[in-house]
Design an enzyme around this catalytic site. Structure first.
Site, short mmCIF file in Angstrom:
data_model
loop_
_atom_site.label_atom_id
_atom_site.label_comp_id
_atom_site.label_asym_id
_atom_site.label_seq_id
_atom_site.Cartn_x
_atom_site.Cartn_y
_atom_site.Cartn_z
N GLU A 88 66.04 -11.44 17.19
CA GLU A 88 65.60 -11.69 18.81
C GLU A 88 65.58 -10.68 19.52
OE1 GLU A 88 69.62 -13.40 19.64
OE2 GLU A 88 69.84 -14.58 18.60
N LYS A 93 65.88 -7.88 22.73
CA LYS A 93 67.70 -7.71 23.21
C LYS A 93 67.42 -7.23 24.47
CE LYS A 93 71.12 -4.39 22.84
NZ LYS A 93 71.12 -3.81 24.16
N ASP A 116 67.55 -6.46 28.29
CA ASP A 116 68.09 -4.94 29.48
C ASP A 116 68.82 -5.69 30.19
OD1 ASP A 116 69.47 -2.96 29.07
OD2 ASP A 116 67.05 -2.22 29.93
N TYR A 126 73.77 -17.23 23.09
CA TYR A 126 75.77 -17.08 21.92
C TYR A 126 76.07 -18.07 22.37
CZ TYR A 126 79.07 -14.57 19.33
OH TYR A 126 80.77 -14.43 18.66
N LYS A 139 71.26 -11.38 13.53
CA LYS A 139 72.24 -12.04 13.21
C LYS A 139 71.99 -12.62 12.03
CE LYS A 139 72.26 -12.12 18.63
NZ LYS A 139 72.86 -13.42 19.24
N LYS A 178 67.86 0.07 17.91
CA LYS A 178 67.22 0.27 20.08
C LYS A 178 65.27 0.66 19.57
CE LYS A 178 70.47 -0.48 22.50
NZ LYS A 178 70.89 0.99 23.52
N CYS A 224 83.77 29.19 39.26
CA CYS A 224 84.20 27.52 40.30
C CYS A 224 83.18 27.26 40.85
CB CYS A 224 85.25 26.41 40.00
SG CYS A 224 85.29 25.46 40.99
N CYS A 229 85.24 26.45 44.55
CA CYS A 229 86.50 27.29 44.53
C CYS A 229 85.75 29.24 44.06
CB CYS A 229 87.78 26.64 44.52
SG CYS A 229 88.19 26.49 42.87
N CYS A 279 87.25 24.54 35.07
CA CYS A 279 88.21 24.55 36.54
C CYS A 279 89.35 24.78 36.96
CB CYS A 279 87.34 24.01 37.88
SG CYS A 279 88.02 24.81 39.41
N CYS A 318 91.52 22.94 43.74
CA CYS A 318 89.45 22.64 44.35
C CYS A 318 89.09 21.55 45.22
CB CYS A 318 88.82 22.62 42.69
SG CYS A 318 87.52 23.12 42.34
#
Ligand code: IVH
Length: 663
Positions: A110, A112, A114, A222, A284, A308, A402, A405, A420, A426
């Site tokens: 099938e 897929k 999205d 399904y 499947k 994929k 950081c 900060c 950090c 922070c």
């Protein structure tokens, strides 16, 4: 014709036209005629409230404004699929199956889609519930929104099972997405980023009339239930088509993995001509007995997998590397890019992961870089075009302080990220902690968002989470853009959060590695916060699903006095620190037993029996193996299962014998 007769006639007629137009794609009457009949039905229904029907075609236009979505437990867990990316991976999948099953079998291939997965429940041929996937165990009830999607039938035609679930994908076809964006631009608004996120956002709108305007569509792929028409997936889907569902016609059966690969290659080419987005192919096993025999891993079925397609890639200039600080103090480097089109969206920023990744790929500001978009929402930088590099460019020096900060960053062994350590002072960490605490999956505080949090921190009104519960209306009113009504809403939202169950409070505390699932496990096991505070390492790791890393993190968290003080303060404000998850254990008669339920029963249905097994300490397993303790066998148990039980010498218990055993 009486009003009642006319109403019933119109409902049937309009449902039929809906089906012709949105499912079969062969309109019979004009839009004008359709709208006229719909208006007639609407007015007849308004005059005859006693003939109300929750699934009348008039529901398709929306109307209700919801105040939120109820979270509801899935009857069958909503799992995802394992991913593969190569022919080699697929051959492995094929070999695993060949090892498990002796008989001949076939694959169903099938597309897929999205989009957003959805689970629809039908009872007596009527749509009664639509749930999003959520965390797989529980999802949001989006029934009213789903009713506005014209290709989803509200009532089914002929010979459907009394109750069943059907799952599929809600998506926005490119055409609808483009026209939505065209309108946005005309209104001077920013365009939507991509069809998938827009579809998902649309499902979560509270105004059903708005949802009805979105050109959403839905393919179903399904079926689940105790009385499905056939023992194979393909035929079940063909039946579902007869009941009125939109079932993809691109689906094909194949006997060998080589033929599956041909199907994949064909669609890798052809996908660019489809009117909607697909990101792969789903494979499947067709036979449902075989599916049951193979069962599931914790996350996905063993009888299905997704392939994929390769992520799309483009190259663009990396203008600048910036650094973000998350709520845990973790630093994420971000690539700020020259905007570029990728897989239908404009990309301006991409993830650079961590210092090692930057060093490994030797990514530098000014470089031409390759950007890829995989399954994740955030695109990533995957390489550098070295031949285009500026002669004078210098290697990237990762920050040592950081960015917010200035505290010296630390990096623990085995951790890819810099942190950090200035958790208490922070700013982005403080803000992040609040945002996590109020988020939908935690305390879900209505009327409070990131901007307000920032403002409240700035004004010195909050610095600890517990401060939220001491806010007063007079504190809020002087704030910029805070009307009396918003202030009331905010305070109501905060008040309401005191009823949020313990597990979500625990999740909201933001203890490292204590996500939603772990918080639930802890709540269910320890029942109260005090029990958790008292638990030592050994006690924690003795709990199923709690590993060393989680246990250490919990101990560390509560070794700090200020975290203990926070709990005390929140307790005093009346938050829930006692689990409401009921202990459903009734006995330990079935402790340690693995039980397969198969066939049709007379006193209880399957779901009830499975629940009883758990209540008495047993574990439900789907397929018979040498580890099965016994099979709870009803009438018409499948012959292949029966044979397998006999071969392995596994005992069959009748419904009566089972009841006696647990009493
Ligand atoms: S079957 C237990 N079939 O992909 C198997 N899923 O990564 C249930 N999806 O959550 C899924 N197209 O949202 C299946 N033809 C298809 C699909 C499909 C798209 C989505 C679905 C699922 C995700 C898994």
């Amino acid at each position: 014709m009486s009003d009642k007769e006319r109403i019933l006639f119109l409902r049937k007629e309009l449902a039929e036209h809906n089906h012709s137009y949105y499912v079969l794609d062969i309109p019979i009457i004009s839009d004008f005629e359709f709208d006229k009949l719909l208006a007639e039905l609407k007015s007849l229904e308004d005059n005859n409230p006693d003939l109300f029907d929750a699934n009348s075609p008039t529901k398709r236009v929306g109307g209700a404004v919801l105040d939120g979505f109820k979270t509801i437990q899935h009857k069958y867990r909503m799992l995802s699929l394992g991913n593969t990316y190569s022919a080699e991976d697929l051959h492995d999948f094929d070999r695993r199956i060949l090892k498990l099953v002796e008989q001949d079998f076939e694959y169903v291939c099938e597309l897929k889609y999205d989009g957003v997965s959805i689970s629809l429940t039908y009872e007596n041929g009527e749509l009664v519930q639509a749930l999003t996937r959520g965390d797989g165990t529980q999802g949001d009830d989006v029934t009213e929104n789903v009713k506005t999607i014209k290709s989803i039938p509200l009532k089914l035609k002929s010979d459907f099972p009394t109750t069943f679930e059907i799952r599929g994908e809600i998506f926005l076809p490119f055409k609808g997405f483009d026209s939505m964006n065209k309108q946005r631009v005309e209104e001077g608004l920013e365009s939507y980023a991509n069809p998938r996120n827009t579809a998902s956002g649309s499902l979560k709108l509270l105004d059903t009339k708005e949802v009805a305007k979105r050109p959403l569509d839905c393919y179903l792929y399904y079926l689940l239930g105790d009385n499905l028409p056939s023992n194979n997936h393909y035929e079940n889907l063909q039946k579902a088509k007869e009941w009125g569902f939109k079932i993809p016609s691109e689906i094909e059966k194949h006997k060998t993995i080589d033929d599956v690969l041909k199907f994949i290659n064909k669609w890798d080419e052809k996908r660019h001509n489809l009117p909607y987005e697909i990101d792969g192919i789903v494979i499947k096993v067709n036979n449902i007995d075989l599916q049951e025999e193979m069962g599931f891993t914790a996350k996905s079925p063993r009888w299905a997998i997704s392939y994929k397609f390769k992520a799309e890639q483009v190259s663009t200039i990396l203008n600048e590397i910036s650094y973000q600080v998350g709520r845990t103090g973790a630093i994420t480097p971000v690539a700020n890019l020259e905007p570029v089109q990728l897989a239908g969206t404009t990309v301006k920023r991409a993830s650079l992961h961590n210092a090692d990744q930057i060093a490994k790929l030797d990514i530098r500001e000014g470089d031409r870089v390759f950007v890829e978009k995989g399954g994740e929402i955030i695109p990533k930088v995957v390489g550098v075009e070295l031949k285009d590099r500026d002669l004078f460019s210098k290697p990237t020096e990762y920050i040592a302080q950081c960015p917010s900060c200035n505290t010296e960053l630390i990096r623990k062994e085995g951790d890819a990220k810099h942190y950090c350590p200035n958790a208490d002072n922070c700013p982005p960490q403080i803000k992040g902690k609040f945002e996590h605490f109020i988020s939908r999956k935690a305390m879900d505080i209505d009327g409070l968002g990131g901007e307000t949090i920032e403002l409240l921190i700035q004004e010195g009104l909050i610095s600890e989470i517990s401060d939220l519960y001491h806010l007063k209306k007079e504190d809020l009113l002087p704030l910029e853009r805070m009307a009396a009504k918003s202030a009331d809403n905010l305070l109501l939202g905060i008040e309401a959060s005191k009823k949020i169950p313990f597990e979500r409070v625990l999740f909201g505390l933001g203890i490292r590695y204590v996500g939603e699932t772990v918080a639930k496990v802890l709540g269910k096991h320890f029942k109260t916060i005090d029990n958790i505070l008292e638990a030592d390492f050994e006690t924690l790791v003795a709990v199923d699903e709690i590993g060393d890393k989680i246990a250490e993190s919990i101990i560390l968290h509560f070794s700090k006095q200020k975290n203990i003080d926070l709990i005390t303060a929140l307790k005093n404000s009346g938050l829930q620190f006692l689990s409401a998850i009921e202990d459903t254990t009734k006995s330990e008669h079935l402790k340690g037993m693995k039980i397969v339920v198969s066939g049709v029963f007379s006193q209880y249905n399957r779901t009830e029996l499975k629940k009883m097994i758990e209540e008495h300490g047993g574990k439900n397993v789907r397929s018979i193996s040498k580890n099965t303790t016994f099979v709870l066998a009803g009438n018409n148990m499948g012959p292949s299962k029966k044979q397998k039980a006999e071969e392995l010498g596994i005992q069959l218990l009748s419904e009566e014998e089972f009841i006696n055993k647990i009493n």
